[in-house]
Scaffold this motif. Structure first.
Motif: not given
Length: 724
Positions: A76-83, A86, A93-94, A284
């Motif tokens: 859940c701390g990875s930025s891949v979902y928000a990326d 985007d 969404s994430a 997070t």
């Protein structure tokens, strides 16, 4: 080489009869196990601060069990979902990207019972796809096609949910046909209506009934599935709390799809155990939102068999569990330590107003274990066997240094043990010397760094507090470094004001204390940085910030001068973590070059108040020693010439003996214990009022020192004692 999971204390959790085998209803070898709990399952939170092995344990659960039961691990701390979200913020969404990833992995699972299908989730994702930026029929259809793998197709005849087969995939074609050539404004009634018609057009009665059941239950839908699906899309587009409601409902749809796969026509024949969702770094925002969603649903009576295991840095599981109330005002969640064996029966507390019960009622906290002394020794021995053998004395000192500096924190043990494999440590060395040992990490090529730098990067910089605002990220480590010399909020604020001068945005001691708690670092009533090992890392860094420890001395002088001014104004006022302002001042004066002044003060204030004097001596001497040559042992034993009368010379020796014991980074043992007893006995027969009372203190202190116990207890030393 032993099993690393066993060496980390995970063996009782991961074994054939362990906790996770019972929770998942299946052992690592595939044997069935009587499942714990149910049908109302708790959310299990692994609690522990940085370096406690929470993520390592989740990965071990995945690796041990994923071939036998469906186990999905999400970071859940990875930025891949928000990326991924985007490019289309109105339709993704994430949270939705994390749900899609979990569903796609389950759709490809090849274990007992075969892959899973997610028609309920698919229908909801298709509705929010109408929020794509372009708004054309083709762009909406393209967005929906991202979720093709979630819709059932080509499944065995007896597969669960067979009545869905092909119907929802056909909805994409229907959508194209219905909306072809139209220029669509986002979220117009025609878009929603057309898509709803496309989704429901080809569904058999059972499919329509099932969609009506779940989406008719959307808040405010009044049992009307079309209203529910339209509101879902509207809420998602609205953002904020409305979007969170929609995302939470999509998570429920995913869990209902899983539940249907186990309870349908063939699920009870083909499927075994329980599916699991492992949420790493769940503190997070993404992780907390997923946890909040499942906890609310289960509090409200929704039941499913999905095992949800998350991580929590805070010992209490996280502030969001307590509904805004201080944790002390809410009955604590059920707790479990691996050493306890199986946890006690978990049941949800009955509440008169269940919908207002704290989310903590739905949680089981599993406290991550500190490593025992035996396990720490095994880890250090593993590295030493690969290096040139050193003397027995050096190996024992390395073992003791790793144990004290790590406090049993698994990641610190692993890094320190690896760095110390070829390190030679003199019998009288400070434990902090080992922090300069070089460490080469996998993937770093030939590069080596001091292990202290590696640990500070991994435990502090890579695990910043979730609520720390971006404008403080670049100064967080430096601020903590200076705060390593602080004892309480007052002296922490003095340091923070000085080191943040000129900045518009500033942190206060209260802010920093809360952020440290949120990150999982313990508190101590005598040290602002309440974890012994973290404090030693920061002290080591502080001394090396500028040549000859100039930064160290500057911070202590700043605090000494602050408490000098306070003492002049207020006399013997309360000193926060100390008995008096004077004692607080003397502590900082002692470690910044004022040893002789401190000795004079102690010698002058001893007569007539031996009991209070002993308590003050312990407070003053509870301090780290600066870098460079350490002559305390020689001075304690009278091998360094000191001028003055007998009382002052004896107090000088005693101060240095107590200082050695209280710093906790060198062994004390029989020699120091004997020195303490001798010096206190000498004082007890001197001609001053109350001298005779020191004989009892000689017995007490020497007994503690001989057994490596602190003379003045605090939360830091209690932590070390529990590990021992």
């Amino acid at each position: 080489m032993g099993d690393p999971c066993e060496d980390l204390g995970f063996d009782s959790l991961l074994g054939e009869e362990g906790f996770f085998a019972r929770l998942l209803g299946r052992s690592p070898s595939g044997a069935g196990r009587e499942p714990l709990y149910g049908p109302d399952l708790p959310v299990v939170l692994l609690t522990g601060g940085p370096g406690m092995g929470k993520g390592r344990l989740l990965r071990a659960v995945r690796d041990r069990f994923a071939a036998k039961v469906p186990v999905i691990h999400l970071d859940c701390g990875s930025s891949v979902y928000a990326d991924r979200a985007d490019p289309e913020p109105g339709a993704r969404s994430a949270v939705t990207e994390a749900l899609v990833e979990a569903a796609e992995r389950l759709a490809a699972w090849q274990g007992p019972g075969g892959s899973f299908a997610f028609p309920r989730l698919y229908a909801g994702l298709a509705m929010i796809a109408t929020g794509v930026a372009e708004g054309s029929a083709q762009s909406v259809a393209t967005e929906v096609e991202r979720y093709e793998e979630l819709s059932p197709r080509n499944r065995r005849p007896l597969a669960t949910g067979d009545f869905w087969r092909g119907a929802l995939r056909a909805a994409v074609h229907n959508l194209l046909t219905t909306l072809a050539g139209q220029a669509l404004g986002p979220y117009t009634a025609s878009v929603s209506t057309a898509l709803l018609d496309a989704i429901f057009a080809d569904l058999p009665p059972r499919g329509r009934t099932e969609l009506a059941r779940i989406y008719g239950a959307y808040p405010g839908a009044g049992g009307q599935p079309q209203h529910g699906m339209r509101d879902l899309a509207t809420d998602f587009q609205a953002g904020g709390e409305d979007r969170e409601l929609a995302e939470s409902f999509l998570f429920r749809a995913l869990r209902e799809d899983l539940e249907a796969s186990y309870t349908g026509a063939s699920g009870w024949l083909l499927r075994v155990g329980r599916p699991a969702l492992l949420l790493d770094r769940a503190e997070t925002p993404l992780g907390e939102q997923l946890l909040r969603a499942v906890l609310r649903d289960r509090r409200d009576g929704q039941r499913d068999r999905v095992v949800v295991v998350g991580t929590a840095r805070r010992a209490d599981g996280g502030a969001f569990l307590y509904g805004g109330l201080p944790p002390g005002e809410v009955p604590p969640p059920a707790r479990f330590r691996p050493a306890d064996g199986f946890p006690a029966e978990w049941t949800r507390r009955a509440a008169p107003e269940a919908d207002r019960a704290p989310l903590a009622d739905g949680v089981l906290l599993l406290r991550m274990p500190l490593l025992t002394g035996d396990r720490i020794r095994r880890e250090t021995e593993r590295g030493q066997r690969r290096a040139q053998p050193g003397s027995g004395t050096s190996r024992r000192r390395v073992d003791a240094a790793v144990a004290r500096l790590s406090g049993g924190r698994p990641h610190m043990v692993i890094r320190l043990a690896a760095a110390s494999a070829a390190f030679r440590m003199a019998a009288g060395a400070n434990d902090r010397d080992i922090l300069d040992a070089p460490l080469r990490l996998p993937g770093d090529g030939d590069g080596e760094r001091p292990v202290a730098d590696v640990l500070l990067e991994e435990l502090v910089l890579e695990q910043l507090p979730v609520r720390l605002k971006a404008e403080y990220h670049d100064q967080w480590l430096d601020l903590l470094t200076h705060l390593s010399v602080a004892h309480d909020a007052e002296c922490a604020d003095v340091l923070l004001r000085h080191h943040q001068s000129g900045r518009v945005h500033r942190l206060t001691a209260h802010h920093v204390s809360e952020l440290l708690t949120d990150t999982g670092w313990p508190r101590c009533e005598r040290h602002f940085i309440g974890d012994f090992g973290l404090r030693q890392l920061l002290v080591h860094r502080l001394y090396g910030l500028r040549p000859d420890g100039a930064a160290w001395y500057a911070d202590h002088h700043l605090l000494r001068d602050h408490y000098t001014r306070r003492a002049a104004r207020e006399g013997a006022a309360d000193g926060g973590a100390f008995r008096s302002v004077v004692a607080h001042r003397m502590n900082h004066h002692l470690v910044s070059g004022g040893v002789d002044d401190v000795v004079r003060h102690l010698a002058d204030t001893l007569p007539g108040r031996p009991r209070e004097w002993c308590a003050e001596l312990l407070e003053i001497a509870q301090a780290p020693y600066p870098g460079g040559a350490d002559t305390r042992r020689e001075r304690a034993e009278g091998l360094v010439a000191v001028d003055g009368p007998a009382l002052r010379r004896t107090v000088d020796q005693l101060l240095h003996a107590v200082w050695l014991c209280e710093e906790r980074t060198r062994p004390t043992g029989q020699q120091t214990a004997g020195t303490l007893a001798k010096l206190l006995d000498l004082l007890s027969i001197m001609e001053f009022d109350g001298a005779g009372e020191l004989g009892r203190t000689a017995t007490d202190w020497s007994g503690l020192a001989e057994n490596e116990q602190p003379l003045l207890r605090c939360a830091c030393t209690d932590q070390l004692g529990r590990r021992r």
